[in-house]
Write an enzyme that holds these catalytic residues in place. Structure first.
Site, PDB file in Angstrom:
ATOM      1  N   LYS A  76     -40.170   9.086 -46.126  1.00 51.37           N
ATOM      2  CA  LYS A  76     -38.718   9.013 -46.267  1.00 51.37           C
ATOM      3  C   LYS A  76     -38.279  10.159 -47.159  1.00 51.37           C
ATOM      4  CE  LYS A  76     -34.928   6.244 -48.178  1.00 51.37           C
ATOM      5  NZ  LYS A  76     -33.954   6.778 -47.210  1.00 51.37           N
TER       6      LYS A  76
ATOM      7  N   SER B 178     -38.325  16.802 -50.656  1.00 56.36           N
ATOM      8  CA  SER B 178     -39.640  17.461 -50.742  1.00 56.36           C
ATOM      9  C   SER B 178     -40.525  16.904 -51.848  1.00 56.36           C
ATOM     10  CB  SER B 178     -39.467  18.978 -50.925  1.00 56.36           C
ATOM     11  OG  SER B 178     -38.706  19.521 -49.863  1.00 56.36           O
ATOM     12  N   ARG B 179     -40.268  15.666 -52.229  1.00 55.78           N
ATOM     13  CA  ARG B 179     -41.041  14.981 -53.271  1.00 55.78           C
ATOM     14  C   ARG B 179     -40.904  15.642 -54.639  1.00 55.78           C
ATOM     15  NH1 ARG B 179     -40.663  11.740 -49.805  1.00 55.78           N
ATOM     16  NH2 ARG B 179     -42.316  10.433 -48.914  1.00 55.78           N
ATOM     17  N   LEU B 180     -39.909  16.505 -54.821  1.00 52.82           N
ATOM     18  CA  LEU B 180     -39.647  17.109 -56.122  1.00 52.82           C
ATOM     19  C   LEU B 180     -38.627  16.256 -56.867  1.00 52.82           C
ATOM     20  CD1 LEU B 180     -39.592  20.881 -55.133  1.00 52.82           C
ATOM     21  CD2 LEU B 180     -41.425  19.591 -56.260  1.00 52.82           C
TER      22      LEU B 180
END
Length: 211
Positions: free
Chosen positions: A8, A188-190
Site C-alpha cells: 500500500k 516509497s516507504r520513506l
C-alpha cells in the site's frame, strides 16, 4: 497467494517536527481527535506488549479508556498480563490508524490506578460487563463454554438481591510514558517518524528518526 506482493502506498499526510507539541500526551490527543473525526474503526484499540514470565515478549489487543498523565486501561489483575506486569512493570503500546496512515508507539512504566478510578470505570460499564468481570478467570484454562455459563449464573445469583461490587482482582493500569513515537506513512516507504524521549531532567527531547 503471494503475500510479499501486498503493498500500500501511503500519501495522505506529512509529519513535520516543527508542527508538533512539546508534550507527547498533548500531541497524542491532537491525533486522537483527528482519528475521531476520520471515524477510525476501533480507535482506542491498542496492542499491549509485556514481558512474559518466561522472559519472552507477549502481546494482545486491549482498549484505551483514558488519557491523563499516561495511558489507562482496565483488566483482570490475575490474568496473564496482570501477572506479567506484576513481575516486570514495564510495557509498550502500539496504536495503528490505517484510515490516517498513522501509528503511535509508547513505552513506559506501569502502575495500578487508584481504587476510586477503577470503581468509576467499573460502574460505568453495562451490567453484563460487570458480571463478566466476576465470571471470567481470565487466561486460566477452563473445561468448556458451559463451565463459563455456570459461573455467570452464579454471579447473577450472587448479585440478585445485593448491590454490585467491583471484584478485588479487577481494575486499571496506567502506562506512564518515557518514550512516544509518532509515525506518518509516506510514499516509497520513506515514512515520517518523530520520537519523544524523556531526559534526565524529566523533560521531553524530540528527534526525527530515519524510516
Amino acid at each position: 497467494m503471494n503475500i510479499s506482493a501486498i503493498r500500500k502506498e501511503y500519501s495522505l499526510k506529512t509529519l513535520d517536527i516543527s508542527d508538533l507539541s512539546n508534550n507527547p500526551i498533548d500531541q497524542f490527543n491532537v491525533w486522537f481527535q483527528e482519528a475521531l473525526a476520520a471515524k477510525v474503526i476501533e480507535i482506542n484499540a491498542m496492542t499491549l506488549s509485556t514481558i512474559g514470565l518466561d522472559g519472552v515478549p507477549n502481546a494482545r489487543i486491549v482498549l484505551l479508556k483514558e488519557v491523563d498523565t499516561g495511558f489507562v486501561f482496565f483488566t483482570n489483575y490475575e490474568s496473564q498480563k496482570g501477572k506479567e506486569l506484576a513481575k516486570t512493570p514495564f510495557a509498550s503500546l502500539t496504536f495503528f490508524w490505517p484510515e490516517l496512515e498513522r501509528q503511535v508507539r509508547v513505552k513506559g512504566k506501569i502502575e495500578k490506578v487508584s481504587p476510586k478510578l477503577s470503581d468509576e470505570y467499573f460502574f460505568s460499564r453495562p451490567i453484563g460487563s460487570q458480571l463478566g468481570a466476576w465470571t471470567s478467570p481470565q487466561s486460566q484454562k477452563i473445561g468448556s463454554r458451559e463451565e463459563l455459563e455456570e459461573r455467570l449464573k452464579a454471579a447473577e445469583n450472587k448479585f440478585k438481591d445485593t448491590t454490585m461490587t467491583r471484584p478485588p482482582h479487577w481494575g486499571g493500569y496506567r502506562l506512564n510514558p518515557n518514550y512516544v513515537e509518532f509515525w506518518q506513512g509516506r510514499p516509497s516507504r520513506l515514512h515520517d517518524r518523530v520520537a519523544y524521549e524523556k531526559n534526565e531532567k524529566d523533560h521531553w527531547d524530540l528527534a526525527i528518526l530515519a524510516p
